[in-house]
Scaffold this motif. Structure first.
Motif, PDB file in Angstrom:
ATOM      1  N   PHE A  32       0.810  -1.208   0.000  1.00 46.41           N
ATOM      2  CA  PHE A  32       0.000   0.000   0.000  1.00 46.41           C
ATOM      3  C   PHE A  32       0.848   1.265   0.000  1.00 46.41           C
ATOM      4  N   GLU A  33       1.999   1.200   0.634  1.00 42.97           N
ATOM      5  CA  GLU A  33       2.858   2.378   0.718  1.00 42.97           C
ATOM      6  C   GLU A  33       3.375   2.776  -0.659  1.00 42.97           C
ATOM      7  N   GLU A  34       3.767   1.776  -1.455  1.00 39.96           N
ATOM      8  CA  GLU A  34       4.286   2.057  -2.793  1.00 39.96           C
ATOM      9  C   GLU A  34       3.225   1.910  -3.872  1.00 39.96           C
ATOM     10  N   GLN A  35       2.016   1.500  -3.468  1.00 40.62           N
ATOM     11  CA  GLN A  35       0.863   1.389  -4.369  1.00 40.62           C
ATOM     12  C   GLN A  35       1.163   0.511  -5.588  1.00 40.62           C
ATOM     13  N   ARG A  36       1.632  -0.704  -5.301  1.00 45.06           N
ATOM     14  CA  ARG A  36       1.965  -1.613  -6.390  1.00 45.06           C
ATOM     15  C   ARG A  36       2.007  -3.052  -5.878  1.00 45.06           C
ATOM     16  N   PHE A  37       2.019  -3.984  -6.835  1.00 47.43           N
ATOM     17  CA  PHE A  37       2.210  -5.388  -6.502  1.00 47.43           C
ATOM     18  C   PHE A  37       3.695  -5.654  -6.288  1.00 47.43           C
ATOM     19  N   LEU A  38       4.010  -6.509  -5.338  1.00 47.13           N
ATOM     20  CA  LEU A  38       5.383  -6.948  -5.150  1.00 47.13           C
ATOM     21  C   LEU A  38       5.642  -8.187  -5.999  1.00 47.13           C
ATOM     22  N   SER A  39       6.840  -8.297  -6.513  1.00 51.79           N
ATOM     23  CA  SER A  39       7.225  -9.534  -7.177  1.00 51.79           C
ATOM     24  C   SER A  39       7.441 -10.592  -6.107  1.00 51.79           C
ATOM     25  N   ASP A  40       7.503 -11.846  -6.512  1.00 52.91           N
ATOM     26  CA  ASP A  40       7.732 -12.925  -5.548  1.00 52.91           C
ATOM     27  C   ASP A  40       9.052 -12.726  -4.818  1.00 52.91           C
ATOM     28  N   VAL A  41      10.065 -12.241  -5.539  1.00 53.88           N
ATOM     29  CA  VAL A  41      11.382 -12.002  -4.934  1.00 53.88           C
ATOM     30  C   VAL A  41      11.294 -10.889  -3.897  1.00 53.88           C
ATOM     31  N   GLU A  42      10.554  -9.816  -4.216  1.00 53.10           N
ATOM     32  CA  GLU A  42      10.409  -8.694  -3.292  1.00 53.10           C
ATOM     33  C   GLU A  42       9.621  -9.113  -2.055  1.00 53.10           C
ATOM     34  N   ALA A  43       8.589  -9.913  -2.262  1.00 53.77           N
ATOM     35  CA  ALA A  43       7.795 -10.387  -1.127  1.00 53.77           C
ATOM     36  C   ALA A  43       8.654 -11.239  -0.198  1.00 53.77           C
ATOM     37  N   GLU A  44       9.464 -12.105  -0.797  1.00 47.56           N
ATOM     38  CA  GLU A  44      10.346 -12.952   0.010  1.00 47.56           C
ATOM     39  C   GLU A  44      11.360 -12.113   0.767  1.00 47.56           C
ATOM     40  N   ALA A  45      11.889 -11.068   0.106  1.00 48.70           N
ATOM     41  CA  ALA A  45      12.858 -10.186   0.758  1.00 48.70           C
ATOM     42  C   ALA A  45      12.221  -9.426   1.923  1.00 48.70           C
ATOM     43  N   ALA A  46      10.905  -9.166   1.810  1.00 46.25           N
ATOM     44  CA  ALA A  46      10.177  -8.475   2.883  1.00 46.25           C
ATOM     45  C   ALA A  46       9.744  -9.441   3.980  1.00 46.25           C
TER      46      ALA A  46
ATOM     47  N   ARG B  27       0.798  -2.606   6.162  1.00 44.38           N
ATOM     48  CA  ARG B  27       1.406  -2.066   4.947  1.00 44.38           C
ATOM     49  C   ARG B  27       1.118  -2.971   3.755  1.00 44.38           C
ATOM     50  N   TYR B  28       1.077  -4.273   3.996  1.00 43.43           N
ATOM     51  CA  TYR B  28       0.912  -5.226   2.905  1.00 43.43           C
ATOM     52  C   TYR B  28      -0.433  -5.940   2.999  1.00 43.43           C
ATOM     53  N   SER B  29      -0.926  -6.369   1.839  1.00 43.94           N
ATOM     54  CA  SER B  29      -2.162  -7.149   1.793  1.00 43.94           C
ATOM     55  C   SER B  29      -2.034  -8.229   0.733  1.00 43.94           C
ATOM     56  N   VAL B  30      -2.712  -9.333   0.973  1.00 44.52           N
ATOM     57  CA  VAL B  30      -2.809 -10.393  -0.023  1.00 44.52           C
ATOM     58  C   VAL B  30      -4.000 -10.106  -0.928  1.00 44.52           C
ATOM     59  N   VAL B  31      -3.848 -10.330  -2.216  1.00 45.85           N
ATOM     60  CA  VAL B  31      -4.973 -10.259  -3.155  1.00 45.85           C
ATOM     61  C   VAL B  31      -4.963 -11.526  -4.004  1.00 45.85           C
ATOM     62  N   TYR B  32      -6.102 -11.830  -4.588  1.00 44.44           N
ATOM     63  CA  TYR B  32      -6.264 -13.083  -5.326  1.00 44.44           C
ATOM     64  C   TYR B  32      -6.716 -12.758  -6.750  1.00 44.44           C
ATOM     65  N   LEU B  33      -5.909 -13.175  -7.730  1.00 43.16           N
ATOM     66  CA  LEU B  33      -6.160 -12.870  -9.123  1.00 43.16           C
ATOM     67  C   LEU B  33      -6.536 -14.138  -9.897  1.00 43.16           C
ATOM     68  N   LEU B  34      -7.547 -14.020 -10.724  1.00 41.42           N
ATOM     69  CA  LEU B  34      -7.971 -15.132 -11.569  1.00 41.42           C
ATOM     70  C   LEU B  34      -7.926 -14.675 -13.014  1.00 41.42           C
ATOM     71  N   GLU B  35      -7.181 -15.392 -13.825  1.00 35.33           N
ATOM     72  CA  GLU B  35      -7.066 -15.042 -15.233  1.00 35.33           C
ATOM     73  C   GLU B  35      -7.834 -16.027 -16.112  1.00 35.33           C
ATOM     74  N   LYS B  36      -8.235 -15.533 -17.268  1.00 30.57           N
ATOM     75  CA  LYS B  36      -8.916 -16.359 -18.259  1.00 30.57           C
ATOM     76  C   LYS B  36      -8.422 -15.938 -19.629  1.00 30.57           C
ATOM     77  N   ASP B  37      -7.882 -16.886 -20.364  1.00 30.53           N
ATOM     78  CA  ASP B  37      -7.318 -16.603 -21.688  1.00 30.53           C
ATOM     79  C   ASP B  37      -6.277 -15.489 -21.635  1.00 30.53           C
ATOM     80  N   GLY B  38      -5.481 -15.492 -20.560  1.00 29.09           N
ATOM     81  CA  GLY B  38      -4.403 -14.520 -20.435  1.00 29.09           C
ATOM     82  C   GLY B  38      -4.826 -13.144 -19.967  1.00 29.09           C
ATOM     83  N   GLU B  39      -6.123 -12.965 -19.686  1.00 20.27           N
ATOM     84  CA  GLU B  39      -6.633 -11.666 -19.233  1.00 20.27           C
ATOM     85  C   GLU B  39      -7.205 -11.800 -17.818  1.00 20.27           C
ATOM     86  N   LEU B  40      -7.165 -10.699 -17.079  1.00 22.96           N
ATOM     87  CA  LEU B  40      -7.725 -10.695 -15.726  1.00 22.96           C
ATOM     88  C   LEU B  40      -9.226 -10.922 -15.796  1.00 22.96           C
TER      89      LEU B  40
END
Length: 278
Positions: free
Chosen positions: A92-106, A142-155
């Protein structure tokens, strides 16, 4: 009482099985044994409790996304459906999704991250001002989990955890949006203690069925959804931005509106959703 001048009688009294000393010893012994039994049971049942907690969370996410089937009750079946989602961490602080590497580093594991616990820790959360805190949650992680579902490569769906205060309790739930991140797919509450038959109707399937298809933001991306008092007039130009209020539960209805407004507003998921909208 024994004669205090007679030592034999005094010893007999102290050794009596009904003496205060013996009663206290027996009571403490029973408490000690019970404590061991309860602690052992808590430890041995922890994996089962964690599995049930995950089952309930996943089921509610599926309900909000409109993917839950009533005959699906087994953990394996629910997990199979839930595996379709990507789990991401939002900063929320940076208003973006973290990559898996960034999440692990946090130090965050998306599968086990406890947002409620993090919100109570000053090191991993912020205190909200009264002006900002329209959902009456006091602190936000500061952080939150969100759940994304894609279909045919689109959100196709995005499911967001939400919570806020109603009349008597904090309501915890999920709201799901369609791929346009502006149309409600569904909403559900998995924990609340509102008045049964009144505010407690937030978990009534009939009321939750009023949410799908409703619009969150206007053309200027300003939060515009309202939970109104009474019934929505389908001929109103604002009908798509309105949900019927809960009968006899004005404060709970207002609490639901406020918690959705906060979490989908500028101080939480709003900027992230705007970026997804493109």
């Amino acid at each position: 009482m024994p004669d205090s001048q007679d030592p034999n009688l005094a010893d007999s009294y102290l050794n009596d099985k009904d003496s205060i000393k013996n009663i206290v010893i027996v009571a403490l012994s029973v408490c000690f044994v019970c404590a061991i039994v309860v602690s052992g049971a808590a430890v041995s049942l922890k994996p089962e409790r964690m599995a049930n907690k995950a089952l309930d969370r996943n089921k509610n996410i599926l309900i909000a996304a409109g993917l839950f089937e009533q005959d699906v009750t087994q953990l394996s079946e629910i997990d199979s459906l839930f595996e379709k989602f990507q789990i991401k961490i939002v900063d929320f602080e940076e208003q973006r999704f973290l990559s898996d590497v960034e999440a692990e580093a946090a130090g965050i594991n998306a599968m086990t991250y406890d947002q409620r616990k993090a919100a109570k820790d000053p090191a991993s959360s912020i205190a909200l001002t009264k002006k900002v805190d329209i959902a009456s949650i006091k602190r936000r992680a500061r952080y939150s989990v969100v759940y994304l579902l894609e279909k045919d490569g689109e959100l196709d769906r995005i499911v967001l955890p939400v919570h806020g205060y109603g009349l008597w309790s904090t309501l915890y739930g999920f709201i799901a949006l369609e791929g346009d991140v502006n149309t409600v797919s569904g909403i559900t509450f998995y924990e609340q203690q509102e008045t049964a038959g009144l505010g407690g109707e937030v978990d009534n399937p009939a009321w939750k069925a009023l949410w799908p298809g409703k619009t969150i933001y206007n053309s200027d991306h300003k939060f515009s959804l309202r939970v109104i008092k009474g019934t929505v007039n389908p001929n109103s130009p604002n009908a798509n931005f309105q949900v019927d209020g809960l009968s006899g539960a004005t404060l709970t209805s207002r609490g639901v509106e406020n918690l959705v407004a906060y979490w989908l507003g500028d101080n939480a998921f709003g900027p992230i959703l705007k970026d997804l909208e493109g």
